[in-house]
Enzyme design. Structure first.
Site, PDB file in Angstrom:
ATOM      1  N   ASP A 191     -11.651   2.241   3.455  1.00 18.31           N
ATOM      2  CA  ASP A 191     -11.850   0.792   3.378  1.00 18.31           C
ATOM      3  C   ASP A 191     -13.329   0.442   3.203  1.00 18.31           C
ATOM      4  O   ASP A 191     -13.671  -0.694   2.879  1.00 18.31           O
ATOM      5  CB  ASP A 191     -11.330   0.133   4.673  1.00 18.31           C
ATOM      6  CG  ASP A 191     -10.253  -0.894   4.396  1.00 18.31           C
ATOM      7  OD1 ASP A 191     -10.036  -1.223   3.222  1.00 18.31           O
ATOM      8  OD2 ASP A 191      -9.634  -1.365   5.370  1.00 18.31           O
ATOM      9  N   GLN A 236      -5.126  -1.918   9.282  1.00 18.51           N
ATOM     10  CA  GLN A 236      -4.920  -3.230   8.669  1.00 18.51           C
ATOM     11  C   GLN A 236      -5.504  -4.343   9.545  1.00 18.51           C
ATOM     12  O   GLN A 236      -5.246  -4.410  10.738  1.00 18.51           O
ATOM     13  CB  GLN A 236      -3.408  -3.460   8.452  1.00 18.51           C
ATOM     14  CG  GLN A 236      -3.080  -4.732   7.699  1.00 18.51           C
ATOM     15  CD  GLN A 236      -3.624  -4.750   6.281  1.00 18.51           C
ATOM     16  OE1 GLN A 236      -3.484  -3.793   5.532  1.00 18.51           O
ATOM     17  NE2 GLN A 236      -4.282  -5.839   5.911  1.00 18.51           N
ATOM     18  N   LYS A 275       0.842  -1.206   0.000  1.00 20.62           N
ATOM     19  CA  LYS A 275       0.000   0.000   0.000  1.00 20.62           C
ATOM     20  C   LYS A 275       0.876   1.254   0.000  1.00 20.62           C
ATOM     21  O   LYS A 275       0.594   2.213  -0.721  1.00 20.62           O
ATOM     22  CB  LYS A 275      -0.965  -0.031   1.200  1.00 20.62           C
ATOM     23  CG  LYS A 275      -2.060  -1.083   0.990  1.00 20.62           C
ATOM     24  CD  LYS A 275      -2.853  -1.444   2.235  1.00 20.62           C
ATOM     25  CE  LYS A 275      -3.796  -2.611   1.919  1.00 20.62           C
ATOM     26  NZ  LYS A 275      -4.492  -3.157   3.074  1.00 20.62           N
TER      27      LYS A 275
END
Ligand code: NAP
Length: 292
Positions: A116, A93, A49
């Site tokens: 997200d 994460q 990322k």
């Protein structure tokens, strides 16, 4: 049979984002990446990322709280990032250490920075077809892959295997939207579905997201089907240095000859997820500037 190349489509999206970001004056879009502890898979996902953000010309900021962080401390960090006007998107994460309630942490992220797409408000906006919301990256990536592979969904029967909040449900909600690129008839299957092969055999487009290696076999699909294989499973393989190989939820050798199009694993949906995270962050940046 055509292989849908996720690496190639993701590279195109990244190049498009890079060109767009280059036109932004002043501060560039910024994503905060929060990785708790040292889970090896999380380390490699977050690295990817960071590298993709750099390639696009975006800023990324890495936060590495120890595995011992409490839920309250993690929420305090998120509150700080929520309040920071120079941060457009926040990614925590997954998986988080035991004892931390993931959903509570995802909900703590301000909805307008929830790149997200796991926040309740963004899931609600998806159901309401409100395009100001953020769609979870994997299902958003699936739709981009289908669109860019010229697969028309309107009037087609899309069968989704799996009903998770991060893949199956949002993928189904996207395919059924009243949009020219959607308008599909959707069936969602899960572990309690009766006579599942009879349903999958009806699929014009089959999206497999159950996390069971090579679950979908040739007798479960009809000729000409488009298959999107979301699964990422490790299968023991003594011939590999790692001792395992990655495989999808679809038995590729026997299913692929029957398909009109199919995504491989790896190299299908996986690369799209990171590209869509960056696309969401650029969208958050645009929206925050418009609101300023
Ligand atoms: P998940 O949360 O474990 O959900 C799995 C779903 O599959 C559940 O709805 C479950 O049903 C259903 N299921 C399990 N066994 C089944 C069976 N035998 N028959 C029918 N349905 C069954 O998984 P997920 O997070 O959605 O992930 C699914 C897969 O996609 C995993 O392999 C994951 O690694 C992969 N993935 C890949 C990406 C990527 O970027 N490529 C991103 C996310 C996930 P119940 O609801 O009844 O339990």
């Amino acid at each position: 049979m055509e292989i849908i190349d996720g690496n190639q489509v993701a590279a195109t999206i990244i190049a498009e984002l890079k060109a767009e970001v280059a036109t932004f004056s002043g501060r560039k879009p910024c994503i905060a990446l929060v990785r708790v502890g040292d889970d090896p898979a999380s380390i490699s996902y977050v690295k990817k990322k960071q590298a993709t953000a750099a390639e696009i010309g975006m800023e990324s900021r890495l936060f590495l709280p120890p595995v011992t962080i409490t839920q309250a401390e993690l929420c305090t960090l998120i509150d700080q990032l929520n309040a920071d006007d120079t941060v457009d998107g926040i990614l925590v994460q997954s998986p988080l250490p035991k004892g931390i309630e993931e959903v509570a942490v995802f909900r703590r992220i301000a909805a307008h920075k929830d790149v997200d797409g796991f926040h309740t408000l963004n899931l609600g906006k998806l159901a309401q077809e409100d395009e100001t919301g953020f769609v979870a990256c994997t299902p958003a990536g699936i739709m981009e892959l289908l669109a860019r592979a010229n697969v028309t969904l309107a009037g087609k029967h899309v069968v989704v295997l799996g009903r998770s909040l991060i893949v199956g449900k949002p993928a189904a909600l996207l395919a059924v939207q009243r949009k020219v690129w959607a308008n599909a008839t959707v069936t969602i299957c899960h572990s309690q579905t009766a006579n599942l092969p009879a349903l999958t055999r009806q699929a014009d487009v089959l999206i497999a997201a159950i996390g069971k290696a090579e679950f979908v076999t040739a007798d479960m699909v009809k000729p000409g089907v488009v298959v999107i294989d979301v699964g990422v499973n490790r299968v023991p393989d003594a011939s590999r240095k790692t001792g395992y190989r990655l495989t999808g939820d679809v038995h590729f050798p026997t299913v692929s000859p029957l398909c009109s199009k199919i995504t491989p694993v790896p190299g299908g949906v996986g690369p799209m997820t990171v590209a869509m995270l960056m696309k969401n962050t650029v969208k958050a940046y645009r929206q925050s500037r418009a609101a300023a």
